[in-house]
Write an enzyme that holds these catalytic residues in place. Sequence first.
Site, PDB file in Angstrom:
ATOM      1  N   TYR A 264       0.832  -1.208   0.000  1.00  0.00           N
ATOM      2  CA  TYR A 264       0.000   0.000   0.000  1.00  0.00           C
ATOM      3  C   TYR A 264       0.862   1.251   0.000  1.00  0.00           C
ATOM      4  O   TYR A 264       2.078   1.191   0.194  1.00  0.00           O
ATOM      5  CB  TYR A 264      -0.975  -0.016   1.178  1.00  0.00           C
TER       6      TYR A 264
ATOM      7  N   HIS B 251      -0.239 -21.205  -0.504  1.00  0.00           N
ATOM      8  CA  HIS B 251       0.708 -20.148  -0.134  1.00  0.00           C
ATOM      9  C   HIS B 251       1.513 -19.639  -1.332  1.00  0.00           C
ATOM     10  O   HIS B 251       1.744 -18.449  -1.465  1.00  0.00           O
ATOM     11  CB  HIS B 251       1.690 -20.647   0.935  1.00  0.00           C
TER      12      HIS B 251
ATOM     13  N   LYS C 249       6.483  -1.423   2.268  1.00  0.00           N
ATOM     14  CA  LYS C 249       5.196  -0.926   2.790  1.00  0.00           C
ATOM     15  C   LYS C 249       4.118  -1.951   2.441  1.00  0.00           C
ATOM     16  O   LYS C 249       3.353  -1.783   1.485  1.00  0.00           O
ATOM     17  CB  LYS C 249       4.910   0.465   2.207  1.00  0.00           C
TER      18      LYS C 249
ATOM     19  N   GLU D  63      11.740   2.903  14.501  1.00  0.00           N
ATOM     20  CA  GLU D  63      10.677   3.819  14.060  1.00  0.00           C
ATOM     21  C   GLU D  63       9.471   3.579  14.942  1.00  0.00           C
ATOM     22  O   GLU D  63       9.556   2.847  15.931  1.00  0.00           O
ATOM     23  CB  GLU D  63      10.345   3.594  12.578  1.00  0.00           C
TER      24      GLU D  63
ATOM     25  N   LEU E 114      10.906   1.814   7.539  1.00  0.00           N
ATOM     26  CA  LEU E 114      10.264   2.321   6.328  1.00  0.00           C
ATOM     27  C   LEU E 114      10.913   3.648   5.931  1.00  0.00           C
ATOM     28  O   LEU E 114      11.014   4.547   6.778  1.00  0.00           O
ATOM     29  CB  LEU E 114       8.764   2.525   6.548  1.00  0.00           C
TER      30      LEU E 114
END
Length: 295
Positions: free
Chosen positions: A37, A107, A153, A185, A209
Amino acid sequence: MTPYVADPVYLNGRWLPLAEAGVSPLDRGFLYGDGVYEVIPVYSRRPFRIDEHLKRLQATLAGIRLANPLAVDAWKAVVSGLVDAAPWEDQSIYLQVTRGADDKRDHAFPPSGVAPTVFAFASPLVTPPAEVRARGVGAITVPDLRWARGDLKVVSLLANVLARQQAVDQGCAEALLIRDGFVKEGAASNVFVVRDGILLAPPKTQLMLPGITYDVILELAEKHGQPLEVREISEAELRAADEVWMTSSTKEVLAITTLDGVPVGNGPNAGRPGPLGERMWQWYQDFKNTVMRND
Ligand code: PDD
């Protein structure tokens, strides 16, 4: 009440009301969290650093071995379609791509004929209100239990979700993630620390990230001659910090004023937003109003 999601949304090449947008229960985003995303802030109807967001999307797709379903121009057309249709001047655009829905659960990747699912919507951009900024927010520290690719992400966010909820359960706004003795983070933000007038930022590694806001903070620090060190920050340094901030596209620059219930900082201003964070927030606002709104 302002709706959180504007109509229409974008789903697999179609524009339709959110209420009519549906995906298969066999979608791999649903079954495995197998997807990626992006969140792109929009100021005065101008997407901010869209090229950088689309580059990060591309890097994440490559990282999970999923071909990008749209060319850059096609992504830009989706984003501007959403921005134009939404009623707000400042928005947050959410993009998601999953590996699609096969006719069975397995999977390993589905056959190449299975199309990825592409979903996107616009929301109002809600930045922290002045009274929250004036107080700052509380944070807790938690062990970083995420997988070892925090630079991607991806929508598999369970560790982030649990960490953020643990913070909320304790009346806090964010959880800072500690791995091997270093703060990486937040659950949904990057972290900065001020010590003795020097701004410290953790380096971009596979465990963090690469925030688009993070880049802006580094640029603003350099532009304004703010001493800066990009290096790992130990948990001890975090706890001894004069200031701690969280940054993201939606939170901008927000002071963390308590850490595990202990006031951040030293002296009479402990537990209050510090001067450097205030200055950075102002630089960020100036940048937003002069550059981002006119990009
Ligand atoms: N989160 N680190 C993590 C784990 C994040 O989820 C985010 C953003 C950031 C900051 O990145 P940026 O400056 O590009 O927004 C750092 C978004 C806002 C979210 O998940 O909603």
